[in-house]
Design a protein around this motif. Structure first.
Motif, PDB file in Angstrom:
ATOM      1  N   PHE A 118       0.807  -1.215   0.000  1.00 25.43           N
ATOM      2  CA  PHE A 118       0.000   0.000   0.000  1.00 25.43           C
ATOM      3  C   PHE A 118       0.848   1.276   0.000  1.00 25.43           C
ATOM      4  N   THR A 119       2.135   1.142   0.004  1.00 23.96           N
ATOM      5  CA  THR A 119       3.042   2.289  -0.083  1.00 23.96           C
ATOM      6  C   THR A 119       4.078   2.005  -1.165  1.00 23.96           C
ATOM      7  N   PRO A 120       4.714   3.035  -1.745  1.00 26.15           N
ATOM      8  CA  PRO A 120       5.773   2.804  -2.746  1.00 26.15           C
ATOM      9  C   PRO A 120       6.883   1.943  -2.145  1.00 26.15           C
ATOM     10  N   LEU A 121       7.428   1.090  -3.013  1.00 24.68           N
ATOM     11  CA  LEU A 121       8.390   0.092  -2.562  1.00 24.68           C
ATOM     12  C   LEU A 121       9.777   0.398  -3.135  1.00 24.68           C
ATOM     13  N   THR A 122      10.773   0.367  -2.272  1.00 29.51           N
ATOM     14  CA  THR A 122      12.170   0.541  -2.676  1.00 29.51           C
ATOM     15  C   THR A 122      12.889  -0.789  -2.524  1.00 29.51           C
ATOM     16  N   ILE A 123      13.548  -1.230  -3.612  1.00 32.61           N
ATOM     17  CA  ILE A 123      14.260  -2.509  -3.595  1.00 32.61           C
ATOM     18  C   ILE A 123      15.733  -2.220  -3.848  1.00 32.61           C
ATOM     19  N   ASP A 124      16.535  -2.490  -2.859  1.00 28.14           N
ATOM     20  CA  ASP A 124      17.953  -2.134  -2.896  1.00 28.14           C
ATOM     21  C   ASP A 124      18.774  -3.244  -3.564  1.00 28.14           C
ATOM     22  N   ARG A 125      20.055  -3.006  -3.618  1.00 27.44           N
ATOM     23  CA  ARG A 125      20.996  -3.909  -4.277  1.00 27.44           C
ATOM     24  C   ARG A 125      21.024  -5.269  -3.566  1.00 27.44           C
ATOM     25  N   GLU A 126      20.970  -6.333  -4.393  1.00 29.54           N
ATOM     26  CA  GLU A 126      21.018  -7.709  -3.897  1.00 29.54           C
ATOM     27  C   GLU A 126      20.068  -7.912  -2.711  1.00 29.54           C
ATOM     28  N   ALA A 127      18.871  -7.379  -2.865  1.00 28.99           N
ATOM     29  CA  ALA A 127      17.889  -7.416  -1.769  1.00 28.99           C
ATOM     30  C   ALA A 127      17.482  -8.838  -1.403  1.00 28.99           C
ATOM     31  N   PHE A 128      17.620  -9.780  -2.340  1.00 29.21           N
ATOM     32  CA  PHE A 128      17.134 -11.133  -2.080  1.00 29.21           C
ATOM     33  C   PHE A 128      18.289 -12.150  -2.015  1.00 29.21           C
ATOM     34  N   ARG A 129      19.481 -11.662  -1.673  1.00 27.73           N
ATOM     35  CA  ARG A 129      20.662 -12.508  -1.677  1.00 27.73           C
ATOM     36  C   ARG A 129      20.563 -13.645  -0.662  1.00 27.73           C
ATOM     37  N   ASN A 130      19.822 -13.452   0.422  1.00 28.59           N
ATOM     38  CA  ASN A 130      19.686 -14.475   1.453  1.00 28.59           C
ATOM     39  C   ASN A 130      18.629 -15.526   1.126  1.00 28.59           C
ATOM     40  N   LEU A 131      18.162 -15.486  -0.115  1.00 28.28           N
ATOM     41  CA  LEU A 131      17.140 -16.458  -0.549  1.00 28.28           C
ATOM     42  C   LEU A 131      17.691 -17.220  -1.750  1.00 28.28           C
ATOM     43  N   PRO A 132      18.720 -18.001  -1.587  1.00 31.92           N
ATOM     44  CA  PRO A 132      19.450 -18.566  -2.731  1.00 31.92           C
ATOM     45  C   PRO A 132      18.656 -19.564  -3.561  1.00 31.92           C
ATOM     46  N   ASN A 133      17.614 -20.184  -2.989  1.00 30.03           N
ATOM     47  CA  ASN A 133      16.842 -21.197  -3.711  1.00 30.03           C
ATOM     48  C   ASN A 133      15.451 -20.701  -4.106  1.00 30.03           C
ATOM     49  N   LEU A 134      15.277 -19.396  -4.132  1.00 30.07           N
ATOM     50  CA  LEU A 134      13.980 -18.830  -4.486  1.00 30.07           C
ATOM     51  C   LEU A 134      13.623 -19.196  -5.924  1.00 30.07           C
ATOM     52  N   ARG A 135      12.379 -19.708  -6.096  1.00 26.41           N
ATOM     53  CA  ARG A 135      11.899 -20.103  -7.420  1.00 26.41           C
ATOM     54  C   ARG A 135      10.930 -19.077  -8.022  1.00 26.41           C
ATOM     55  N   ILE A 136      10.084 -18.485  -7.183  1.00 29.28           N
ATOM     56  CA  ILE A 136       9.071 -17.533  -7.659  1.00 29.28           C
ATOM     57  C   ILE A 136       9.148 -16.276  -6.811  1.00 29.28           C
ATOM     58  N   LEU A 137       9.280 -15.123  -7.490  1.00 30.51           N
ATOM     59  CA  LEU A 137       9.307 -13.823  -6.826  1.00 30.51           C
ATOM     60  C   LEU A 137       8.182 -12.981  -7.400  1.00 30.51           C
ATOM     61  N   ASP A 138       7.229 -12.622  -6.543  1.00 30.25           N
ATOM     62  CA  ASP A 138       6.042 -11.879  -6.967  1.00 30.25           C
ATOM     63  C   ASP A 138       6.070 -10.489  -6.358  1.00 30.25           C
ATOM     64  N   LEU A 139       6.263  -9.479  -7.232  1.00 29.38           N
ATOM     65  CA  LEU A 139       6.208  -8.065  -6.830  1.00 29.38           C
ATOM     66  C   LEU A 139       5.054  -7.351  -7.514  1.00 29.38           C
ATOM     67  N   GLY A 140       4.154  -8.083  -8.109  1.00 31.24           N
ATOM     68  CA  GLY A 140       3.084  -7.503  -8.915  1.00 31.24           C
ATOM     69  C   GLY A 140       2.184  -6.563  -8.148  1.00 31.24           C
ATOM     70  N   GLN A 141       1.791  -5.467  -8.832  1.00 29.81           N
ATOM     71  CA  GLN A 141       0.877  -4.447  -8.309  1.00 29.81           C
ATOM     72  C   GLN A 141       1.439  -3.699  -7.114  1.00 29.81           C
TER      73      GLN A 141
ATOM     74  N   GLN B 179       3.831  -0.464  -6.422  1.00 29.79           N
ATOM     75  CA  GLN B 179       4.485   0.648  -7.111  1.00 29.79           C
ATOM     76  C   GLN B 179       5.945   0.733  -6.659  1.00 29.79           C
ATOM     77  N   VAL B 180       6.830   0.342  -7.560  1.00 28.01           N
ATOM     78  CA  VAL B 180       8.254   0.317  -7.238  1.00 28.01           C
ATOM     79  C   VAL B 180       8.845   1.693  -7.525  1.00 28.01           C
ATOM     80  N   SER B 181       9.130   2.423  -6.449  1.00 30.56           N
ATOM     81  CA  SER B 181       9.676   3.778  -6.617  1.00 30.56           C
ATOM     82  C   SER B 181      11.164   3.751  -6.958  1.00 30.56           C
ATOM     83  N   PHE B 182      11.858   2.715  -6.501  1.00 38.06           N
ATOM     84  CA  PHE B 182      13.285   2.572  -6.827  1.00 38.06           C
ATOM     85  C   PHE B 182      13.617   1.091  -6.939  1.00 38.06           C
TER      86      PHE B 182
END
Length: 858
Positions: free
Chosen positions: A81-104, A106-109
């Motif tokens: 419900f607020t703009p989302l900021t995603i920084d560098r290597e934000a998901f590095r601690n999730l090495p086996n991630l198969r599906i990443l859903d950021l849909g809908q 608002q990615v401000s950065f």
């Protein structure tokens, strides 16, 4: 997987109203945090496999946001419900991630290295994130070697210029750019994708090529050296010229399925500003091996000559929801491999013999929801491999030739009869037509190999000749609901319509106005499992009505009064709700069975309720007590004492009773002869009084001949001088031209008694019922018993009480019933005469008041 997950989420949310629990996990593998007002990533167990964080207020995702979650496979961060900021290597601690859903969200950065460190990511959902061209141009998807599906729809991408790193995405199979703002896409922009094979490539609703001038030679083929299973370019506002240029531009690129829906090709109905596609429109696809072409939802009016000639490999063609009114000769020429043709929801009015030439492999034609009113006899003759023909929702009044194919759908037309031709169909659907004669049903039941026949919502009601039973050994399902079989069966005709259907398993006869079942009508249905008889008028079911194989029976919404529970012994499911049960002692056996049976009773207890008597109206059968109805218990205390009395009474009166019963007519003649000897030979006249007539005889005009021979000839003076009464009846004594109600009121108030001859015709005659009401009004006014009711025919008390105006009289007053035996007629006429001449002890009103009332009414 996603559907099951959403169901699981719904169950968990319902189990924790108000979302008062801070976290939720199942087997330590699913962590659900939707709608928790979170502003940062919560701590979860390191065994978590699915982490759902949608619908929160998370603003920032950095490297330290997540603990090391080696087993996490699905992360849902969409719809914040607020703009989302995603920084560098934000998901590095999730090495086996198969599906990443950021849909809908608002990615401000979004940092260019945001997705680094995800070597096993298969699916990346970035739809409706407000992303610009930079996400494609600046290499955001580097090193995602396992990425198979990329969703970038509903963003703000104006250019599809791809970063060279896309060339490294060797696993990429699906990419969706739909609902963006790309005005054009050329070969140079998609060069990094060359050599790849895509299961889906989405470019729908971008206004692609339609808002800018395109140099097609310079633009080149955007899909060069690619293999596309499905290419979606629908909703881009393409006319014939753009479609033709695009087809030539991508010529040679292998495209299995081309989706071109919601286009603007075609002149439409009544317009000519846009052209219909021609032979050149799809010529460029000659080397693309297109198998599936979807041109639905457009404005094509005419299918021009050899329109699809170059599409030699095409197997499925969808032309639904256009404005097609004309099929030019050889329109389908060249489609030698076409198997499915959908032309539903168009404006076709006629089909001609040449319309489907050139389709040797066609198996299915969908022509539903057109305006087809006539079909030439040879229209489908050339379609040798046709298996299914759908002509539902058209305007066919007759059809000269039905092809011999397995499946024929002709529902919701205007057919009044069927041609007597040879059919070999396994499935025939003819619902919502105008078939009246059961001859058509007998004809269809003789179709060999027929398994399913649907004739719902027709007018089947006429049976004018005898027929040979069908002996159909293949029919399994027969649907006849919404017809009028009662009109045929009530004359004793076509009772053998189901004869020989030994393999029929499902039969629907609901809404056929049935008030009885012909004896043995289901006797041949030895395999019947499901029978639907709801919404009829059945009042009783005879023993042995249903075959022993029956498992499911629906007799709801009928008028069953006291059903026999033995009829339902073999069932597993019974629907007997919404009937008109009479809760008297005769229903005791059924109520007892209802409370003990193992048969599944469909519906709630409130749907099984009493209709009569009034004291039980609306009461559930499960709540009705039948105590006191056991005759053995009621008679137990009196049995011994009554035994002696009954034996003596039977001995003394048996001979007398039999004699009087057998010769009661002769006894009554003797009684009259003795009376004449004592009182004289002249009939006793009625005493003079203030009434004009001795009696007003009210009866239905349809009963006049019977009333005249049975009553008037023996009672009325004008018929014979020997008769004693001056009677009034409508056909002779009503004033012509006078208001009918005024005539009735005058007859009622000027007669000493009112005799109502109640028959079936009387109950259907509104004027007779009106006269009955006025007669009761006089009784109430005079406080007298001036009304005499004579019931003629086999009318039960229940049938009489169905009429409001008769109910009160039947409940409180005695009425006479015309004798069934002719030897009782003399006694009955004498009894009726006594009622007419009988002087009531009543308080009469003053004659002047009565006459003033009559004058006022007139």
């Amino acid at each position: 997987m996603a559907g099951h997950l959403d169901l699981l989420v719904g169950v968990v949310l319902l189990a924790s109203p108000g979302f008062g629990i801070s976290s939720c996990s199942l087997d330590a593998r699913v962590a659900l945090y939707r709608f928790r007002n979170l502003t940062q990533i919560p701590q979860v167990l390191n065994t978590t496999e699915r982490l759902l964080l949608s619908f929160n207020y998370i603003r920032t995702v950095t490297t330290t946001s997540f603990p090391f979650l080696e087993q996490l496979q699905l992360l849902e961060l969409g719809t914040q419900f607020t703009p989302l900021t995603i920084d560098r290597e934000a998901f590095r601690n999730l090495p086996n991630l198969r599906i990443l859903d950021l849909g809908q969200s608002q990615v401000s950065f979004l940092h260019p290295d945001a997705f680094q460190g995800l070597p096993h990511l298969l699916e990346l959902r970035l739809f409706a994130c407000g992303l610009s061209d930079a996400v494609l141009r600046d290499g955001y998807f580097r090193n995602l070697n396992s990425l198979s599906r990329l969703d970038l729809s509903f963003n703000k991408i104006h250019s599809l210029s791809l970063h060279p790193s896309f060339e490294e995405l060797s696993s990429l199979k699906s990419i969706d750019f739909s609902f963006n703002q790309a005005r054009a896409v050329c070969e140079s922009e998609l060069r990094p994708l060359q050599g790849k094979q895509f299961s889906f490539f989405g470019l729908a609703d971008n206004n692609l090529y339609s808002r800018v001038a395109v140099d097609w030679e310079a633009c080149g083929n955007p899909f060069r050296n690619m293999v596309l299973e499905t290419l979606d370019v629908s909703g881009n506002g393409w006319n014939v010229d753009i479609t033709g240029n695009f087809s030539r531009a991508i010529g040679g690129s292998q495209t299995t399925s081309l989706i071109l829906t919601h286009h603007v090709m075609g002149s439409g109905f009544g317009f000519s500003n846009l052209r219909d596609p021609t032979q050149d429109t799809f010529a460029g696809l000659a080397r693309s091996s297109v198998l599936h072409l979807d041109l639905s939802h457009g404005f094509i009016f005419s299918l021009n000559r050899r329109l699809f000639e170059t599409l030699k490999a095409l197997k499925f063609l969808n032309l639904a929801h256009n404005k097609i009114n004309k099929i030019v000769d050889q329109a389908f020429y060249g489609l030698d491999k076409l198997q499915i043709l959908n032309m539903s929801h168009n404006l076709l009015g006629e089909l001609y013999n040449s319309d489907f030439y050139g389709l040797p492999e066609l198996t299915y034609v969908d022509l539903q929801k057109n305006h087809i009113g006539i079909i030439q006899a040879q229209t489908f003759r050339s379609l040798e491999k046709l298996n299914m023909l759908d002509l539902r929702d058209n305007a066919l009044k007759t059809i000269s030739a039905i092809p011999s194919i397995p499946t024929i759908l002709l529902g919701n037309n205007k057919l009044v009869s069927l041609p007597n031709i040879r059919l070999t169909a396994k499935f025939i659907q003819l619902s919502e037509n105008r078939l009246e004669h059961l001859d058509d049903l007998y004809f269809l039941l003789r179709v060999p190999q027929l398994q399913i026949l649907i004739l719902s919502q027709n007018r089947l009601s006429s049976c004018q000749q005898s027929h040979t039973p069908s002996e159909n050994l293949s029919l399994e399902q027969l649907f006849l609901e919404g017809n009028m079989l009662q009109l045929a069966w009530e004359f004793g005709l076509c009772w053998d319509v189901f004869r020989g259907l030994s393999r029929l398993q499902i039969l629907y006869l609901n809404s056929n106005y049935l008030n009885f079942l012909p004896p043995g009508v289901f006797s041949d249905l030895t395999a019947l499992r499901i029978l639907n008889l709801n919404s009829n008028r059945l009042t009783a079911l005879a023993p042995g009505s249903f075959p022993a194989s029956l498992e499911i029976l629906d007799v709801s919404k009928n008028q069953l009064l006291s059903p026999d529970p033995h009829l339902f012994a073999s069932l597993s499911v019974l629907d007997i709700t919404h009937n008109k049960f009479i809760c008297v002692c005769e229903l005791n056996m059924f109520i007892s069975w209802l409370n003990q049976t193992n048969v599944t009773i469909f519906g709630s207890p409130e749907d099984l309720y009493c209709m009569y008597p009034d004291s039980f109206f609306g009461v559930s059968l499960y709540s009705v007590s039948m105590e006191g109805c056991d005759e053995e218990e009621m008679l137990k205390s009196l049995r011994f004492s009554l035994f002696v009395v009954w034996t003596v009474a039977l001995t003394l009166f048996l001979v007398a009773t039999l004699g009087v019963t057998q010769f009661r007519g002769l006894c009554f003649l003797c009684y009259q002869a003795a009376q004449r000897l004592v009182f004289g030979d002249h009939p006793q006249g009625t005493e003079p009084d203030t009434y004009k007539y001795d009696a007003y005889l009210c009866f239905s005009s349809k009963d006049f001949e019977w009333v005249q021979s049975a009553l008037l000839r023996h009672l009325d003076r004008q018929y014979s001088d020997q008769n004693r009464f001056n009677l009034c009846f409508e056909e002779r004594d009503f004033v012509p031209g006078e208001n009918h109600i005024a005539n009735i009121q005058a007859a009622v108030w000027s007669s000493r008694k009112i005799v109502c001859v109640v028959s079936r015709h009387f109950l259907r005659d509104g004027w007779c019922l009106e006269a009955f009401s006025h007669a009761q009004s006089r009784c109430f006014s005079d406080i007298s018993s001036a009304l005499i009711m004579v019931v003629v025919g086999s009318l039960t008390q229940y049938q009489l009480m169905k009429h409001q105006c008769l109910r009160g009289f039947v409940q409180k007053q005695q009425y006479l019933k015309w004798p069934e035996d002719l030897q009782d007629v003399g006694w009955f006429l004498s009894k009726l005469s006594q009622h007419i001449v009988k002087k009531e002890k009543e308080k009469k009103k003053d004659e002047n008041i009565v006459m003033q009332t009559l004058a006022t009414i007139s």
